[in-house]
Every structure is written in structure tokens, then in C-alpha cells.
Write a protein that holds these residues in place. Sequence first.
Motif, PDB file in Angstrom:
ATOM      1  N   GLU A 134      -5.260  11.595   5.469  1.00  0.00           N
ATOM      2  CA  GLU A 134      -5.691  11.720   4.074  1.00  0.00           C
ATOM      3  C   GLU A 134      -4.896  10.765   3.206  1.00  0.00           C
ATOM      4  OE1 GLU A 134      -6.124  14.997   0.437  1.00  0.00           O
ATOM      5  OE2 GLU A 134      -5.151  15.583   2.336  1.00  0.00           O
ATOM      6  N   ILE A 135      -5.576  10.169   2.224  1.00  0.00           N
ATOM      7  CA  ILE A 135      -4.948   9.274   1.255  1.00  0.00           C
ATOM      8  C   ILE A 135      -5.018   9.961  -0.110  1.00  0.00           C
ATOM      9  CG2 ILE A 135      -4.961   6.993   0.198  1.00  0.00           C
ATOM     10  CD1 ILE A 135      -4.391   6.954   3.189  1.00  0.00           C
ATOM     11  N   ASN A 136      -3.877  10.109  -0.740  1.00  0.00           N
ATOM     12  CA  ASN A 136      -3.841  10.824  -2.025  1.00  0.00           C
ATOM     13  C   ASN A 136      -3.188   9.943  -3.089  1.00  0.00           C
ATOM     14  OD1 ASN A 136      -4.192  12.861  -3.860  1.00  0.00           O
ATOM     15  ND2 ASN A 136      -2.439  14.061  -3.180  1.00  0.00           N
ATOM     16  N   GLU A 137      -3.752   8.746  -3.257  1.00  0.00           N
ATOM     17  CA  GLU A 137      -3.230   7.792  -4.251  1.00  0.00           C
ATOM     18  C   GLU A 137      -3.927   8.038  -5.587  1.00  0.00           C
ATOM     19  OE1 GLU A 137      -2.788   2.945  -4.945  1.00  0.00           O
ATOM     20  OE2 GLU A 137      -3.999   3.724  -3.269  1.00  0.00           O
ATOM     21  N   ARG A 138      -3.142   8.321  -6.614  1.00  0.00           N
ATOM     22  CA  ARG A 138      -3.721   8.668  -7.919  1.00  0.00           C
ATOM     23  C   ARG A 138      -3.729   7.469  -8.875  1.00  0.00           C
ATOM     24  NH1 ARG A 138      -5.620  14.210  -7.894  1.00  0.00           N
ATOM     25  NH2 ARG A 138      -4.769  15.018  -5.927  1.00  0.00           N
ATOM     26  N   ASN A 139      -4.610   7.559  -9.839  1.00  0.00           N
ATOM     27  CA  ASN A 139      -4.814   6.492 -10.823  1.00  0.00           C
ATOM     28  C   ASN A 139      -3.810   6.630 -11.974  1.00  0.00           C
ATOM     29  OD1 ASN A 139      -6.183   4.270 -11.997  1.00  0.00           O
ATOM     30  ND2 ASN A 139      -7.559   5.634 -13.129  1.00  0.00           N
TER      31      ASN A 139
END
Length: 415
Positions: free
Chosen positions: A21-26
Motif C-alpha cells: 500500500e502507498i499512503n502518500e498524501r497531498n
Amino acid sequence: MNCKISEAKPNYSELGNYIREINERNRDLTITNLLGVSMEKTFIPSVANLNGVDLSIYKILRNEQLACKLMSVGRDEKLPVDLYKEHEPSIVSSAYYVFEPKNKEELLPEYLMMWLCRPENDRYIGFISGGDVRGGISWDTFCSLPIKVPSITKQREIVKEYNVIQNRIELNQKLIQKLEECAQAIYKRWFVDFEFPDENGKPYKSNGGEMVLGEFGEAPKGWSSKQLQDLCKVVDSLHTTPEYSSTGLPMVRITDINTGFLNLTNTMRVDEDTFQKFSKNHKSKKGDILVSRVGATFGEFSYAHTNEKFCLGQNTAVIIPKIFDSKLMYTALTTSNTRNQVEAKAVGSAYNTLSLQDIKGLTFVLPEKDFEKITSALTDKFDVLFSNISLYSQENSCLIKMRHLLLSKLATIEK
């Protein structure tokens, strides 16, 4: 019931062994292009109202990453998922899961997407989600899905074969779009710009044709606004949800109606008794125009270009032209003018809905007399355009079936 996938299905592994899972936020708000994923497993621009929305919590989606939504997958029996192929990043709602292969030399992103597109995968997800009230599954459950991963060489061969089919589908779709744009341009010139041929064969308005001011602005003398109910019969669907079947006859639901020719390849199926029940108000035929009345496809129209049988699902309606050629009527319904009317009727509504009276009340500016005489030459042009669109559409239907067959065979491929 607690046995591992590898024990229950030899040569299979759990999906979670290959993805992360990738959980990169803006966080810095630099990305504003917001996407969603449709039930057809394609990224679509979001239509959500973003006023006052904190985009910093939205997830960033980068090239060769996938996004899926796990809510309601059991109810819909479809996993909304797509592979992002653009080089510029976009964002998706925090309700989506973004993920990618842990090792692209072990699992290709394209092969992963193919596996998740399998109809068998959708049905399996629908089955295992039975305990959730909303029909959703957790990320852990998603990671427990079975996957068969052949050698990277075999994956490349499979993806190449798949892309040959997919590229031809996309080429045909571009040709269809060009033909539809041509039809729209011709319709606009005649019925919006009023440059239809006058008695001397010259464009009417620009050659001094008499214009008068009417309810909807300037129009040729002898033309007036007409409502759809004056031109067509409108038949509503039954207001009930049927029990679907894995085989049987096609039922057109709102998700099957997207502007263009009707494609029955991916429709849900119903048994013969259900089909007859939902066909009692209307027996489908070539030239029918279908409209979606609610949801994400509200106000979209599809044209039935073959005599293949179908019945109407809930919240759909069919438009049957009486004095207007069905191809011209469909083109009129897909103009920007009609779209503006449709959207105006939804103003103030929390949930986009188009009533039967709204549909019947759509207006068009048309000649009062000699309608068939004026449009006869136009009908010939539209016959040619729609015939070509139909050929490309039918070829795509065959290609889509080939694509489905290839996806189904993934489970039988050896390493």
C-alpha cells in the motif's frame, strides 16, 4: 476455512505477498487533478464539489500505481480499480487504496491490473464480502485474494497479447468519436446555426434567410420550439430491483448507459421470467434511445444500434422517436444544448435525478412544416455515419469478448 490460499489452490499465492500500500498524501497541495475510478475500471475526472475541501488529506497517485475502492464491492460485484499510466501525478479520495507491486521484476503492474480485471475476481470478491452490511471488504481481505504469478517473461508475453487487443479497441473508439463529432457538427450547422440548404442549395442564415425572434432566441421563420413528448414516446422502467443471474438475457442498468452506442457485453443478466417481466412495458428494438435518470450517468443517452434483445433496469427509460429519425433524435439529445437543459433540471437537488416529465419536457427548435423534406438529405448522411459507427462498435464488442477470454485464461497459465 482457515487454510492458506496456497493450500486451497495449488500454484496460487496471496496478493499481499506481491503488493504494498502507498499512503502518500497531498500535504503541500501542489496536485489538484482529482480522479475517481468507475465500475468499468477506468479513471474518470471527479465531479465532486471541492469548495472548502481539504485536499491535503487526499492520496497521491503516480505512474504505474493502482487505485481501488473496497466499499460496496459485494453489492456491485465489481471492483473499481485502474492502473495509472500518466507521468504527471493526480490525487484520489482518501477512501481509495493506492498500491503497487513490491518488485516489478517479479510482478508487472500491467499483469496485476489484468488479473484484477478478471470477471472471476469480481465474483469472488462479491462472494467473500457477504458478511459486511455495505458489501465492502477490508484491505487485509483484499490482500488475501488469490493470484497466479507466472514468470516475468510469460507475464510480458501475456501483456503484449492483451495490449494488441486493447490498442485496437482504443483505435476503434477514436474513430467512433470522430464520426460522432462529425454527426454533431452537421446537426449543429443545420439546427443550431440554421445553415441548412435553402431553396437554392445555399446556407440559409448567411444568405439572407428570414429570421424571427422566438422563445429560445433567433430562429428561421416557420420554426418553433417543440417538446420531446411531441416527437417521441417515452417509456419508464419498472421501479424495482431484480435478482440477477450469471447467465441469461441482458438488463441495461444506469451504469451501462454512457453517451454512445449501447454495448451489452458487460451488462448484468437476468433469467427468462425476469426478462419478460421487465420487458412488458417495451420490447427492445434497433433505434431505441436509452437514458439514465439518476446517479453518475444521469442524463446520459445511449443508442441501440442492433436488434440484440435487452430489458430496462431500474431508473432507466427508453425514448422511441415518432416523427424524427432515431439517429437525428439521438444526435439532438447529445448536443450541448440538451446537456445544459438536463443539468438545469438538477439544480438544487442533492442527488442528480431526471424525472420522466423532465425528459418529456426537453425542447428543440424545429421547422413547423416540411420537416421530412428538410431533413431527408441529412438522414442519408446520418445513415452512412451511423453505419460506420455501428461497424466499429460491433468490432469492439468482439474484441472485448476476446479480451475477456484472455483474462479468464490467466488462471490456467503455467509458469
